[in-house]
Design a protein around this motif. Structure first.
Motif, PDB file in Angstrom:
ATOM      1  N   SER A  74      59.239  26.184  43.564  1.00 22.76           N
ATOM      2  CA  SER A  74      58.572  27.633  43.945  1.00 22.76           C
ATOM      3  C   SER A  74      59.501  28.170  44.897  1.00 22.76           C
ATOM      4  CB  SER A  74      57.138  27.490  44.116  1.00 22.76           C
ATOM      5  OG  SER A  74      56.340  27.249  43.062  1.00 22.76           O
ATOM      6  N   ALA A  75      59.426  27.349  45.914  1.00 22.72           N
ATOM      7  CA  ALA A  75      60.339  27.841  47.436  1.00 22.72           C
ATOM      8  C   ALA A  75      61.688  28.274  46.875  1.00 22.72           C
ATOM      9  CB  ALA A  75      60.373  26.953  48.314  1.00 22.72           C
ATOM     10  N   ALA A  76      62.568  27.501  46.283  1.00 27.93           N
ATOM     11  CA  ALA A  76      63.736  27.597  45.938  1.00 27.93           C
ATOM     12  C   ALA A  76      64.100  28.819  45.125  1.00 27.93           C
ATOM     13  CB  ALA A  76      64.298  26.413  45.108  1.00 27.93           C
ATOM     14  N   ALA A 105      66.330  20.716  49.575  1.00 28.36           N
ATOM     15  CA  ALA A 105      64.959  20.989  50.249  1.00 28.36           C
ATOM     16  C   ALA A 105      65.090  21.619  51.785  1.00 28.36           C
ATOM     17  CB  ALA A 105      63.793  20.211  50.037  1.00 28.36           C
ATOM     18  N   CYS A 106      65.859  20.831  52.354  1.00 25.59           N
ATOM     19  CA  CYS A 106      66.402  21.163  53.883  1.00 25.59           C
ATOM     20  C   CYS A 106      67.091  22.521  53.912  1.00 25.59           C
ATOM     21  CB  CYS A 106      67.269  19.965  54.314  1.00 25.59           C
ATOM     22  SG  CYS A 106      66.363  18.812  54.809  1.00 25.59           S
ATOM     23  N   TYR A 107      68.201  22.832  52.708  1.00 25.38           N
ATOM     24  CA  TYR A 107      68.801  23.964  52.723  1.00 25.38           C
ATOM     25  C   TYR A 107      67.647  25.239  52.524  1.00 25.38           C
ATOM     26  CZ  TYR A 107      70.693  27.964  49.885  1.00 25.38           C
ATOM     27  OH  TYR A 107      70.791  29.131  49.550  1.00 25.38           O
ATOM     28  N   ILE A 108      66.899  24.888  51.716  1.00 25.10           N
ATOM     29  CA  ILE A 108      65.661  25.877  51.303  1.00 25.10           C
ATOM     30  C   ILE A 108      64.986  26.389  52.810  1.00 25.10           C
ATOM     31  CG2 ILE A 108      63.529  26.478  50.310  1.00 25.10           C
ATOM     32  CD1 ILE A 108      65.835  26.637  48.536  1.00 25.10           C
ATOM     33  N   GLN A 109      64.551  25.417  53.609  1.00 19.78           N
ATOM     34  CA  GLN A 109      64.142  25.398  54.981  1.00 19.78           C
ATOM     35  C   GLN A 109      64.946  25.984  55.925  1.00 19.78           C
ATOM     36  OE1 GLN A 109      62.760  21.285  55.808  1.00 19.78           O
ATOM     37  NE2 GLN A 109      60.814  21.959  55.343  1.00 19.78           N
ATOM     38  N   ALA A 110      66.363  25.836  55.742  1.00 23.71           N
ATOM     39  CA  ALA A 110      67.179  26.541  56.822  1.00 23.71           C
ATOM     40  C   ALA A 110      67.448  27.872  56.130  1.00 23.71           C
ATOM     41  CB  ALA A 110      68.484  25.678  56.440  1.00 23.71           C
ATOM     42  N   HIS A 111      67.399  28.089  55.063  1.00 23.73           N
ATOM     43  CA  HIS A 111      67.543  29.391  54.274  1.00 23.73           C
ATOM     44  C   HIS A 111      66.151  30.429  54.920  1.00 23.73           C
ATOM     45  CE1 HIS A 111      69.683  31.876  51.154  1.00 23.73           C
ATOM     46  NE2 HIS A 111      69.181  32.791  52.129  1.00 23.73           N
TER      47      HIS A 111
END
Length: 359
Positions: free
Chosen positions: A139-141, A174-180
């Motif tokens: 969902s987040a991505a 998922a770390c990329y998603i959090q960083a974005h």
């Protein structure tokens, strides 16, 4: 977040009638290629070596998408939209949604995005923490990559996502998603910290998520006006991607990289740069149809990629001299492009550009 489909005038089937559900795989892994560590230059070899034919099929779909071949990606992923296994169905929805964006199938993209969110919600309700984590991730991505408004609860879930329940490849992505997400909140230092932590804690190289991690770091450093640090991360991403032709992520991030592709890739790898720009035009045209309709921020759709890059820099306060030095072009060329941008957007001041550009 619900994907607006009210503008659809005709019905398109999410899944073609010719397809039948694939057999249940012996093992299951979401986004199997993203989840696999491999030596750069051996991507296809790694895919072909996967023992389970269904995971191999999905991994091939991923390869086609990340290498800028969206039609082939859809063809390979479509059968798994019918999978009885939620993780394979989620993976297929995710691949097909973004691949359909790149092939001018906006209605199918919307429908697969909606189906992806539905499947993610179903996974989120599962009692197993692994399923819940993967549901939040999907969902987040989708929301973050399309720069769409987030439900407040999803934003909180992104911040507190329990990465320990994700397999290593998805954990890095998922770390990329959090960083974005931190980047979108203009918390560039935190975003860089997430990237550095993710890369340092990986036991092996996971090229696909690592490409995305380096690209978001390059975006952070450009926002902090540290182009040399941005260049380092861009080249690190390029080193991972070039040997396997994994160029799609560079197209997805073009507008946010502040002219880095023009400053670095265009000069040394002109043929690759042209392909990236061709993909950028195809992807961004359809992305805007979803983003502009579903958010209160309308991104300009009438600028060339060069004009967009220069406009992004100008909107961030870069002078003509700064832009000229960064891109290696004359001051006259910079002024020409900025005048063209102002004219196309019907504005008279640089300060007015932000409302038409990416954050």
């Amino acid at each position: 977040m619900e994907y607006n489909t009210e503008s659809e005038n005709e019905k398109e089937e999410l899944i073609p009638e010719r397809l039948s559900p694939p057999e249940h795989p012996a093992a299951c892994m979401p986004m199997p290629l993203t989840n696999t560590a491999f030596e750069p230059g051996h991507c296809l070899e790694t895919v072909r070596a996967m023992e389970d034919e269904h995971l191999r099929g999905l991994a091939l779909a991923e390869y086609y998408y990340f290498s800028g071949q969206p039609e082939k990606a859809v063809q390979e992923a479509e059968p798994y939209l019918l999978s009885r296994h939620a993780l394979l169905r989620l993976s297929a929805c995710f691949i097909c949604a973004f691949a359909n964006l790149a092939t001018d199938h906006i209605r199918l993209a919307r429908r697969t995005l909606a189906e992806s969110e539905k499947a993610a919600a179903e996974s989120g309700g599962d009692s197993q923490p692994e399923q819940r984590s993967i549901g939040v991730f999907i969902s987040a991505a989708a929301a973050i990559l399309l720069h769409l408004p987030l439900r407040r609860e999803l934003g909180e879930q992104i911040k507190t996502m329990n990465l320990t329940f994700l397999p290593q490849g998805l954990r890095s992505f998922a770390c990329y998603i959090q960083a974005h997400y931190a980047y979108l909140q203009e918390d560039y230092g935190r975003s860089i910290g997430i990237v550095q932590t993710a890369l340092s804690l990986q036991p092996e190289i996971y090229p696909i998520p690592d490409i995305y991690l380096h690209l978001i770091a390059a975006m952070d450093y450009m926002s902090l006006r540290q182009p040399e640090d941005a260049r380092g991360h861009l080249l690190a991403a390029w080193e991972l991607a070039q040997k396997d032709d994994l160029i799609e992520p560079f197209s997805e991030h073009h507008g946010l990289l502040g002219g880095m592709l023009e400053a670095v890739i265009k000069k040394k790898w002109p043929e690759d740069f042209r392909r990236i720009i061709d993909i950028t035009y195809a992807f961004s045209a359809e992305w805007r149809k979803i983003h502009n309709a579903d958010s209160d921020h309308e991104v300009a759709d009438n600028l060339t990629t060069t004009e967009f890059a220069i406009a992004m820099l100008a909107a961030r306060g870069w002078s003509n001299q700064d832009i000229s030095s960064h891109l290696g072009i004359s001051m006259h060329t910079v002024k020409f492009h900025i005048a063209s941008v102002l004219s196309k957007l019907s504005v008279s001041k640089r300060s007015e550009l932000k409302k038409y550009l990416l954050k």
